[in-house]
Scaffold this active site. Structure first.
Site, short mmCIF file in Angstrom:
data_model
loop_
_atom_site.label_atom_id
_atom_site.label_comp_id
_atom_site.label_asym_id
_atom_site.label_seq_id
_atom_site.Cartn_x
_atom_site.Cartn_y
_atom_site.Cartn_z
CD GLU A 288 27.64 35.13 -28.26
OE1 GLU A 288 27.01 33.77 -29.61
OE2 GLU A 288 28.32 35.41 -28.62
CG ASP A 330 20.70 50.26 14.00
OD1 ASP A 330 20.99 50.40 14.00
OD2 ASP A 330 19.91 50.64 13.24
CG ASP A 590 19.95 52.62 9.71
OD1 ASP A 590 21.12 52.86 10.50
OD2 ASP A 590 18.97 51.91 10.02
CG ASN A 654 36.43 27.36 -32.96
OD1 ASN A 654 36.18 28.06 -33.56
ND2 ASN A 654 37.24 26.60 -32.93
CG ASN A 679 29.93 31.53 -31.26
OD1 ASN A 679 30.90 31.45 -31.02
ND2 ASN A 679 29.59 32.64 -32.13
CG ASP A 683 26.97 31.00 -27.19
OD1 ASP A 683 28.07 30.35 -26.08
OD2 ASP A 683 27.02 31.86 -27.30
#
Length: 839
Positions: A288, A330, A590, A654, A679, A683
């Site tokens: 997440e 270019d 372009d 896990n 987590n 994290d």
């Protein structure tokens, strides 16, 4: 192209077809009616509102997956799970919105509005009106410095030259005429009696009739092509592939877990508790923090580029730059200075050549804009500048496109001379007094300079009687040869080193220009793109090829000349079938290519259409900055890949261990809140991976996301994680639910944290670049929190931890060290025998 049909139509026929008066123009009533019929003379702009930028932050499969997980958690009344997932979503969208909205605001400040007003003749009176009120049939007046406000056909001209660089890429202004062309024009550079919207009047004056306005102009057609072009980000495609894989994996695994519990435990399960456990387990395998990690990494990359005067419009373009395999650019203003300078003279070092070239400048009273005039003036010595004041101008003949020269009559020391300046072959034809050997020598010099891609200008003079001034247009013989001047648009000092750096990074540079074959070939050869100035393909040659031959040509050639907008667009589309393409441009021509390219870059002075189509804007035009951006993109790619591999390996290991263990014991191996805390603590250090340093080897080749390769490595390392999870399970399962849950919790976090320092490099960890300070700081903080929390009242009452004994703590730390050694060995062996990504 429809506009070209006007090049062979007489003015009277055009005036009649447009229902206008060639002298007096339109009246206000007719203008009002035509505004209703044709609309205002503006291009359809794609304005970016704040809410569109905000919605864009949610437009990915991964965000949908996270939002679905949060809603499911709330539905099962698992509020803490849902709140933390929503917190990650909020952080990601806020950071992404801020960066992209800030960039859009910066671009609005940079935007320059083209030709806000124009001089028009209405009912015989010259008036200044907003360009948006011009209509087909209007008669307008153009003077030096004006921007052509619409597509027009010239009626009368006086020494008119127009800079069409923004449209054609041609660095030298075009001398315009009012006469009908003998044959219909086939390209913009041939349409000598047409003025195109957005181009600049460099010198002279003209009256013209408006042919088309707004979206019907050439610029409008290019803008329409730009809007129709779909843009697909390599970064978004890669992340979406991961999202689909994880979604499928989570869905199948959840069904298997619930089914296995119901089958193996003969229905003796708490359905609500099982569902809470299953959803928490599902959330645990979802990375997440990936949106937050990517946003942090991309924002950091954008900030680094901002220090080098680069504005990033689309945040993911930073990472996409790292995947560039071919950079199309270019020539004029990008690889070269877009400023003509004197390269040499014939005869060499002859002061009279430059002196007479300056004396032949048309209308010296006006400010100079014509590149040739500016170049010869700059090359003049201080002594010769003083000599100029000794000459008196008596008359002049503006540049005549048919004669291909202009002429000036000057007087000095009671002597009157006619000086003419123009195309080399024309000047040589006038010099009838030259002998054959001298003329052959000059012609050889012209050939040699032409091979270098230099522009050429010849000068000749002739003594005339003071009363013969009125007849100077008919004097075509008996001129004395003064000399020749060659001009060059120099390559920027940063271009050649940048091309070499790009080659070292595995990036091929391809030049696509509207300029001539000779000039394009000379520049391409000078900067090292081609081995020979002759290895150039023109648009005419390209169009004559079959589809298969065109595909082969774009891979074989690196310099393309005389290419119009649709041709540039076609080349980029062909290249993108096999490669990741970046395009650097600045002109109106372009814009379609910019929109089609994987990464589009423009300079600050680019046309509005080009800036709108671009992902990145360079406040300083330099190829070197682009190469820096490619390196920054690869740094971002490497760090995001570290997170994906690390979190998938740890989470998968896990996930499967806890899921299988739950089938073997009568209690949950880890409580839902404990899984969520795993987590959270793992994290936040993972987020800091976005700031990490990257080994030089990671920057040497273009990178792409390869789901199969990443999943393979994550699976191998995940299996090691699963084995060690079962070792924790086997050591502590018989010591009670609380002991198992606490010690497995600590082991899961600590192994994931040390694993991060293994996966951050492909080689031996001690030989890698030093980790970033934020990564070290957050990792140490998470480790200390993990070890200390079970001994606190918060950990014991809220998370139901039991303080581990000294022996248990020693076992946990020992296993963590052994785990790190194992993963390090497997990682080094894997990368030694198999590539992690495909190039």
């Amino acid at each position: 192209m429809d506009i070209f049909r006007y090049t062979i139509q007489p003015v009277a026929d055009i005036i009649h077809a447009l229902r206008t008066d060639g002298e007096a123009g339109l009246d206000e009533q007719e203008v009002s009616q035509r505004l209703k019929q044709y609309g205002r003379n503006t291009l359809s702009a794609h304005s970016v509102q704040w809410w569109r930028i905000l919605i864009r932050q949610y437009a990915s499969s991964f965000m949908y997956l996270l939002m679905g997980a949060a809603l499911l958690a709330f539905a099962l009344q698992e509020l803490s799970d849902g709140i933390i997932i929503m917190l990650f979503i909020f952080i990601n969208t806020t950071l992404g919105f801020y960066q992209e909205y800030h960039s859009e605001k910066t671009i609005q400040l940079l935007k320059k509005y083209v030709a806000p007003s124009a001089t028009v003749i209405r009912k015989g009176v010259r008036v200044r009106v907003p360009t948006e009120t011009l209509v087909p049939g209007d008669r307008i007046v153009l003077t030096t410095g004006d921007q052509v406000p619409a597509d027009v056909r010239f009626l009368e001209i006086n020494d008119l030259t127009i800079d069409e660089t923004m449209l054609t890429g041609e660095s030298v202004p075009v001398q315009k005429i009012a006469n009908v062309l003998p044959a219909i024009a086939t390209g913009y550079h041939e349409a000598l009696n047409i003025g195109f919207s957005g181009t600049l009047v460099v010198n002279g004056e003209a009256t013209a009739v408006v042919l088309t306005t707004g979206d019907r102009t050439v610029a409008g057609g290019i803008a329409h092509l730009t809007n129709e072009t779909k843009h697909s980000s390599n970064f978004q495609r890669g992340i979406n592939r991961f999202s689909r894989f994880i979604l499928q994996l989570v869905g199948v695994t959840l069904l298997l877990i619930i089914g296995a519990h119901l089958f193996l435990k003969n229905g003796q399960v708490n359905i609500v508790e099982l569902l809470l456990f299953a959803i928490t387990l599902a959330v645990s395998v979802i990375p997440e923090a990936l949106p937050v990690v990517t946003t942090f990494a991309l924002s950091r990359g954008a900030k680094q580029l901002a220090k080098k005067n680069v504005v990033v419009k689309r945040l993911s373009a930073v990472e996409d730059m790292g995947s560039i395999e071919i950079l199309c650019t270019d020539k004029t203003g990008t690889l070269t200075e877009n400023v003509l300078t004197v390269a040499g003279t014939y005869p060499p070092s002859h002061h009279d050549v430059l002196l007479y070239a300056n004396l032949a400048v048309s209308d010296t009273e006006k400010e100079k804009h014509e590149p040739f005039d500016l170049a010869v003036e700059k090359a003049l010595s201080a002594e010769d500048r003083t000599r100029l004041t000794d000459y008196t101008r008596r008359a002049e003949l503006p540049f005549n496109p048919e004669l291909k020269r202009n002429a000036v009559v000057i007087e000095h020391d009671h002597t009157t001379e006619l000086i003419t300046r123009g195309a080399p072959e024309v000047i040589l034809a006038l010099c009838t007094r030259m002998n054959g050997a001298q003329k052959k020598e000059v012609q050889q010099w012209i050939v040699n300079e032409g091979r270098k891609g230099h522009r050429l200008l010849g000068i000749a003079k002739k003594k005339i009687a003071a009363d013969a001034i009125d007849d100077m247009e008919h004097m075509h013989t008996q001129f004395s040869f003064v000399g020749m001047i060659s001009f060059v648009d120099h390559v920027k000092p940063t271009t050649i080193p940048a091309v070499q750096r790009a080659e070292a990074l595995g990036v091929r540079i391809t030049m696509i220009t509207g300029d001539s074959r000779e000039v394009a070939g000379a520049v391409g050869y000078e900067i090292g793109l081609i081995d020979s100035p002759e290895h150039v393909m023109t648009a005419a040659e390209f169009d004559a090829l079959s589809d298969q031959e065109q595909q082969q040509a774009v891979e074989r050639f690196s310099v393309f000349a005389r290419f119009a907008p649709e041709d540039k667009y076609a080349i980029i589309q062909l290249l993108q079938k096999k490669y990741e393409v970046g395009f650097l441009g600045e002109g109106i021509n372009d814009a379609p290519g910019l929109k089609a390219a994987g990464v589009s870059l423009v300079v600050q002075s680019a046309a509005d259409i080009a800036r709108e189509a671009a992902d990145i804007i360079l406040l300083e035009s330099s190829l070197a900055v682009i190469v820096d951006g490619i390196q920054e993109g690869r740094t971002v790619f490497a760090n995001i890949t570290k997170y994906i591999t690390g979190t998938l390996s740890s989470n998968f290991g896990n996930f499967f261990a806890v899921a299988i263990a739950s089938l073997l014991i009568p209690f949950l191996p880890m409580l839902p809140l404990q899984i969520l805390l795993v987590n959270l603590l793992s994290d936040f250090p993972m987020i800091a991976i976005s700031t990490d340093t990257v080994d030089p080897a990671e920057l040497r080749a273009p990178k792409k996301y390869n789901v199969h390769e990443i999943i393979l490595l994550a699976t191998i390392l995940g299996c090691i994680s699963t084995i060690f999870d079962f070792i924790f399970f086997g050591l502590f399962v018989h010591q009670g639910a609380g002991v198992l849950q606490t010690n497995w919790f600590m082991g899961s976090i600590l192994t994931e944290l040390v694993f991060l320092f293994s996966i951050r490099t492909k080689g031996f960890f001690l030989l890698s670049q030093r980790p970033s300070r934020p990564l070290l700081l957050l990792t140490v903080t998470a480790m200390l929190t993990t070890i200390i929390l079970p001994f606190t009242s918060l950990g014991q009452h809220t998370f139901h931890f039991i303080p581990p004994t000294a022996v248990q703590l020693g076992i946990i730390l020992s296993l963590v060290c052994i785990y790190f050694i194992c993963t390090e060995c497997v990682k080094v062996l894997y990368h030694k025998h198999r590539k992690f990504v495909t190039n």
